[in-house]
Design an enzyme around this catalytic site. Structure first.
Site: not given
Length: 313
Positions: A112, A203
């Site tokens: 990613d 997150e």
């Protein structure tokens, strides 16, 4: 260490300028791939990032997002430093990942990336074994990755299965408004066999309180709103990127997403460890924040044909 490693990068420190450059030939190759490669959904490159605000100033993204919450002041955002896993090592550390590469026999390697990587040499990434990529598209309700077109279209043209992800700021605006911004700026999906479900990166808060000042029930409602909006707009429930520790702390270990949303778990270790409540297996595992590929190192939990099946819905 790979030249695009982010493992030693402190939060709040600008990326070294060399990480944004490619050798001239690699840049030309990437440009040619975009012109001559397989047709993909086209996304125009965004303008270059605005200069960082002076101390005490509010960044444009932070100011616009804060307005949706009324008069409450929130810190200026630094979206160019926020990406899937940007807060994980600081909170959960890193362990040895010895033995993880052997899993590529039964699992499928990928990566990613975000604006931190700049223009990526996708032909090289493919040659080194990557088969999929998630690309940061948006953050909040104002930011778009200025390298998104090169990264998203370029990975597609190089033959990778790719998808887009959104970095969540749950204290800035509603889940539905951020999902709408995301889908409108690259977070779509099509059944072409080459596009992964859109993904939500949820997150640790890079700007303050771990859970963004939301109660556990409010956080679950925010994620549900984001997920439902993406589903209504694209026909796919988003993949959820998170860590087990964050999920437990900030959602109360909610188990209500496992039957609809694929799990993208972050754990920098030799094993995936305990998964968040509601999921019996991970679909993606971000196992390291540096390695063979630019950005973060990932494994899809299955062979390549199962990855294709996921892309096809």
């Amino acid at each position: 260490m790979h030249s695009t490693s982010r493992s030693a990068r402190p939060t709040g420190t600008a990326a070294p300028s060399k990480t944004r450059r490619l050798p001239v030939l690699a840049a030309l190759a990437a440009a040619v791939a975009l012109v001559t490669g397989v047709t993909a959904p086209a996304y125009a490159a965004a303008p270059a990032p605005a200069p960082a605000p002076a101390p005490g100033e509010q960044a444009p993204g932070g100011q616009a997002d804060s307005a949706e919450q009324g008069d409450r002041h929130l810190p200026a955002i630094h979206p160019e430093l926020d990406f899937a896993g940007s807060t994980v090592a600081a909170h959960e550390g890193r362990e040895s990942t010895a033995g993880v590469p052997a899993l590529a026999v039964t699992q499928t390697p990928g990566l990613d990336v975000s604006s931190y990587q700049g223009n990526v040499n996708w032909a090289s990434v493919k040659a080194n074994g990557a088969r999929f990529a998630y690309v940061k598209a948006t953050e909040g309700t104002t930011y778009t990755n200025p390298y998104f077109a090169q990264q998203y279209n370029g990975s597609y043209n190089a033959g990778l299965i790719r998808g887009a992800y959104h970095f969540a700021l749950p204290d800035r605006s509603s889940g539905s408004s951020q999902a709408t911004w995301f889908v409108n700026h690259g977070g779509g999906w099509s059944r072409d066999g080459k596009t992964l479900p859109p993904a939500l990166d949820i997150e640790y808060n890079p700007y303050g309180a771990t859970c963004y000042g939301l109660s556990q029930s409010a956080m679950v409602s925010w994620i549900r709103s984001f997920s439902d909006t993406v589903h209504s707009r694209t026909g796919r429930y988003p993949t959820i990127y998170t860590t087990t520790n964050w999920w437990s702390q900030c959602t109360g270990d909610n188990g209500g997403f496992g039957t609809t949303n694929p799990l993208w778990i972050a754990r920098y270790s030799s094993s995936v460890g305990t998964l968040p409540n509601g999921w019996s297996y991970q679909t993606f595992w971000q196992y390291a924040d540096a390695g063979t590929f630019p950005g973060d190192q990932n494994l899809f939990n299955g062979a390549y044909d199962r990855l294709q099946a996921l892309a096809n819905g």
